[in-house]
Design a protein around this motif. Structure first.
Motif, PDB file in Angstrom:
ATOM      1  N   ALA A 191       0.841  -1.198   0.000  1.00 13.21           N
ATOM      2  CA  ALA A 191       0.000   0.000   0.000  1.00 13.21           C
ATOM      3  C   ALA A 191       0.879   1.252   0.000  1.00 13.21           C
ATOM      4  CB  ALA A 191      -0.916   0.000   1.216  1.00 13.21           C
ATOM      5  N   VAL A 192       0.599   2.161  -0.936  1.00 11.52           N
ATOM      6  CA  VAL A 192       1.336   3.424  -1.042  1.00 11.52           C
ATOM      7  C   VAL A 192       0.340   4.568  -1.160  1.00 11.52           C
ATOM      8  CG1 VAL A 192       3.310   2.325  -2.176  1.00 11.52           C
ATOM      9  CG2 VAL A 192       1.532   3.414  -3.569  1.00 11.52           C
ATOM     10  N   VAL A 193       0.859   5.779  -1.060  1.00  9.78           N
ATOM     11  CA  VAL A 193       0.068   6.985  -1.252  1.00  9.78           C
ATOM     12  C   VAL A 193       0.717   7.780  -2.380  1.00  9.78           C
ATOM     13  CG1 VAL A 193      -0.696   9.145  -0.191  1.00  9.78           C
ATOM     14  CG2 VAL A 193      -0.599   7.053   1.172  1.00  9.78           C
ATOM     15  N   ILE A 194      -0.100   8.199  -3.339  1.00  8.14           N
ATOM     16  CA  ILE A 194       0.361   9.059  -4.424  1.00  8.14           C
ATOM     17  C   ILE A 194      -0.180  10.451  -4.131  1.00  8.14           C
ATOM     18  CG2 ILE A 194       0.374   9.454  -6.924  1.00  8.14           C
ATOM     19  CD1 ILE A 194       1.445   6.678  -6.139  1.00  8.14           C
ATOM     20  N   SER A 195       0.675  11.467  -4.215  1.00 10.56           N
ATOM     21  CA  SER A 195       0.195  12.828  -3.962  1.00 10.56           C
ATOM     22  C   SER A 195       0.923  13.821  -4.855  1.00 10.56           C
ATOM     23  CB  SER A 195       0.348  13.203  -2.492  1.00 10.56           C
ATOM     24  OG  SER A 195       1.702  13.247  -2.125  1.00 10.56           O
ATOM     25  N   ALA A 196       0.330  15.008  -4.939  1.00 13.67           N
ATOM     26  CA  ALA A 196       0.857  16.040  -5.827  1.00 13.67           C
ATOM     27  C   ALA A 196       2.057  16.758  -5.249  1.00 13.67           C
ATOM     28  CB  ALA A 196      -0.238  17.062  -6.138  1.00 13.67           C
ATOM     29  N   HIS A 197       2.078  16.926  -3.953  1.00 14.73           N
ATOM     30  CA  HIS A 197       3.140  17.717  -3.344  1.00 14.73           C
ATOM     31  C   HIS A 197       3.716  16.956  -2.159  1.00 14.73           C
ATOM     32  CE1 HIS A 197       1.885  21.088  -5.750  1.00 14.73           C
ATOM     33  NE2 HIS A 197       0.649  20.900  -5.352  1.00 14.73           N
ATOM     34  N   PRO A 198       5.010  17.136  -1.900  1.00 17.64           N
ATOM     35  CA  PRO A 198       5.566  16.483  -0.721  1.00 17.64           C
ATOM     36  C   PRO A 198       4.916  17.052   0.540  1.00 17.64           C
ATOM     37  CG  PRO A 198       7.159  18.001  -1.664  1.00 17.64           C
ATOM     38  CD  PRO A 198       5.977  17.951  -2.611  1.00 17.64           C
ATOM     39  N   THR A 199       4.801  16.200   1.567  1.00 14.88           N
ATOM     40  CA  THR A 199       4.211  16.647   2.823  1.00 14.88           C
ATOM     41  C   THR A 199       5.132  17.610   3.555  1.00 14.88           C
ATOM     42  OG1 THR A 199       5.082  14.644   3.825  1.00 14.88           O
ATOM     43  CG2 THR A 199       2.781  14.615   3.122  1.00 14.88           C
ATOM     44  N   SER A 200       6.386  17.593   3.190  1.00 14.68           N
ATOM     45  CA  SER A 200       7.380  18.563   3.671  1.00 14.68           C
ATOM     46  C   SER A 200       8.471  18.566   2.613  1.00 14.68           C
ATOM     47  CB  SER A 200       7.908  18.154   5.055  1.00 14.68           C
ATOM     48  OG  SER A 200       8.451  16.862   5.008  1.00 14.68           O
ATOM     49  N   SER A 201       9.608  19.154   2.879  1.00 17.79           N
ATOM     50  CA  SER A 201      10.644  19.193   1.840  1.00 17.79           C
ATOM     51  C   SER A 201      11.087  17.770   1.496  1.00 17.79           C
ATOM     52  CB  SER A 201      11.829  20.037   2.315  1.00 17.79           C
ATOM     53  OG  SER A 201      12.856  19.238   2.803  1.00 17.79           O
ATOM     54  N   PRO A 202      11.465  17.516   0.222  1.00 19.35           N
ATOM     55  CA  PRO A 202      11.808  16.159  -0.202  1.00 19.35           C
ATOM     56  C   PRO A 202      12.945  15.517   0.579  1.00 19.35           C
ATOM     57  CG  PRO A 202      11.569  17.600  -2.092  1.00 19.35           C
ATOM     58  CD  PRO A 202      11.495  18.466  -0.865  1.00 19.35           C
ATOM     59  N   THR A 203      13.767  16.314   1.268  1.00 19.21           N
ATOM     60  CA  THR A 203      14.900  15.743   1.986  1.00 19.21           C
ATOM     61  C   THR A 203      14.638  15.571   3.480  1.00 19.21           C
ATOM     62  OG1 THR A 203      15.843  17.954   2.266  1.00 19.21           O
ATOM     63  CG2 THR A 203      16.569  16.656   0.356  1.00 19.21           C
ATOM     64  N   SER A 204      13.530  16.095   3.979  1.00 18.21           N
ATOM     65  CA  SER A 204      13.262  15.972   5.406  1.00 18.21           C
ATOM     66  C   SER A 204      12.576  14.650   5.715  1.00 18.21           C
ATOM     67  CB  SER A 204      12.393  17.139   5.893  1.00 18.21           C
ATOM     68  OG  SER A 204      11.118  17.051   5.313  1.00 18.21           O
ATOM     69  N   PRO A 205      12.711  14.150   6.963  1.00 19.97           N
ATOM     70  CA  PRO A 205      12.077  12.875   7.311  1.00 19.97           C
ATOM     71  C   PRO A 205      10.561  12.995   7.275  1.00 19.97           C
ATOM     72  CG  PRO A 205      13.079  13.890   9.240  1.00 19.97           C
ATOM     73  CD  PRO A 205      13.432  14.740   8.058  1.00 19.97           C
ATOM     74  N   LEU A 206       9.896  11.877   7.034  1.00 16.89           N
ATOM     75  CA  LEU A 206       8.442  11.837   7.031  1.00 16.89           C
ATOM     76  C   LEU A 206       7.963  11.843   8.477  1.00 16.89           C
ATOM     77  CD1 LEU A 206       6.065  11.631   5.101  1.00 16.89           C
ATOM     78  CD2 LEU A 206       6.252   9.154   5.239  1.00 16.89           C
ATOM     79  N   THR A 207       7.252  12.884   8.873  1.00 12.93           N
ATOM     80  CA  THR A 207       6.823  13.050  10.257  1.00 12.93           C
ATOM     81  C   THR A 207       5.629  12.162  10.570  1.00 12.93           C
ATOM     82  OG1 THR A 207       5.248  14.782   9.731  1.00 12.93           O
ATOM     83  CG2 THR A 207       7.531  15.476  10.173  1.00 12.93           C
ATOM     84  N   PRO A 208       5.395  11.848  11.871  1.00 10.25           N
ATOM     85  CA  PRO A 208       4.213  11.066  12.235  1.00 10.25           C
ATOM     86  C   PRO A 208       2.919  11.723  11.770  1.00 10.25           C
ATOM     87  CG  PRO A 208       5.754  11.118  14.058  1.00 10.25           C
ATOM     88  CD  PRO A 208       6.290  12.072  13.005  1.00 10.25           C
TER      89      PRO A 208
END
Length: 159
Positions: free
Chosen positions: A32-49
């Motif tokens: 299962a993945v999520v496709i989205s238009a924009h990063p949830t934060s900058s592309p180099t930052s960790p994915l936050t909870p």
């Protein structure tokens, strides 16, 4: 290191009479993945909870494809999400040569806190009836550990 068992979500009817090893051959491993238009934060930052929590609401199945160089998303899904077209490319496969759109977006695997941001070829997956809406190629998998046990029909992905 988080580890996820990959399965056959969304294609149970196709594999019901098959053993796990035969199902793996027929369908391939899905996650299962999520496709989205924009990063949830900058592309180099960790994915936050918080980003993981928001992303977990819009899952689509994706095929883990070690034979694919790059990842791809379903063209109809990209249009539905209004992802911007940034280019077109000629692709050659068993069906011959075709020109496909390339979209700017991201693929998230929230359970592994990983993502790929960039351009993705818009493949005609929904119209082909394959049961998945994205393909995860080696450009995404290079940061992962993949355990493929064909005998048991088990696939695990870790990061």
């Amino acid at each position: 290191m988080p580890i996820v068992e990959c399965g056959y979500a969304g294609v149970a009817a196709q594999i019901a009479p098959l053993s796990p090893s035969d199902a793996l051959v027929r369908v391939g491993p899905l996650i299962a993945v999520v496709i989205s238009a924009h990063p949830t934060s900058s592309p180099t930052s960790p994915l936050t909870p918080a980003a993981q929590s928001a992303a977990q609401q819009t899952f689509v199945p994706a095929l883990i494809d070690t034979g694919a160089y790059a990842s791809a998303i379903d063209d109809a899904l990209a249009q539905q999400l209004q992802l911007p077209i940034v280019n077109q490319r000629v692709v050659v496969g068993v069906g011959g040569q075709v020109t496909l759109n390339e979209y700017l977006g991201q693929i998230l695997i929230p359970i592994l806190s990983t993502r790929q941001y960039g351009t993705f070829t818009g493949a005609h997956l929904a119209t082909a009836g394959v049961g998945y809406r994205a393909i995860l190629g080696r450009t995404l998998l290079r940061d992962c550990v993949l355990v493929y046990d064909g005998e048991s029909g088990s696939v695990k992905l870790a990061r």
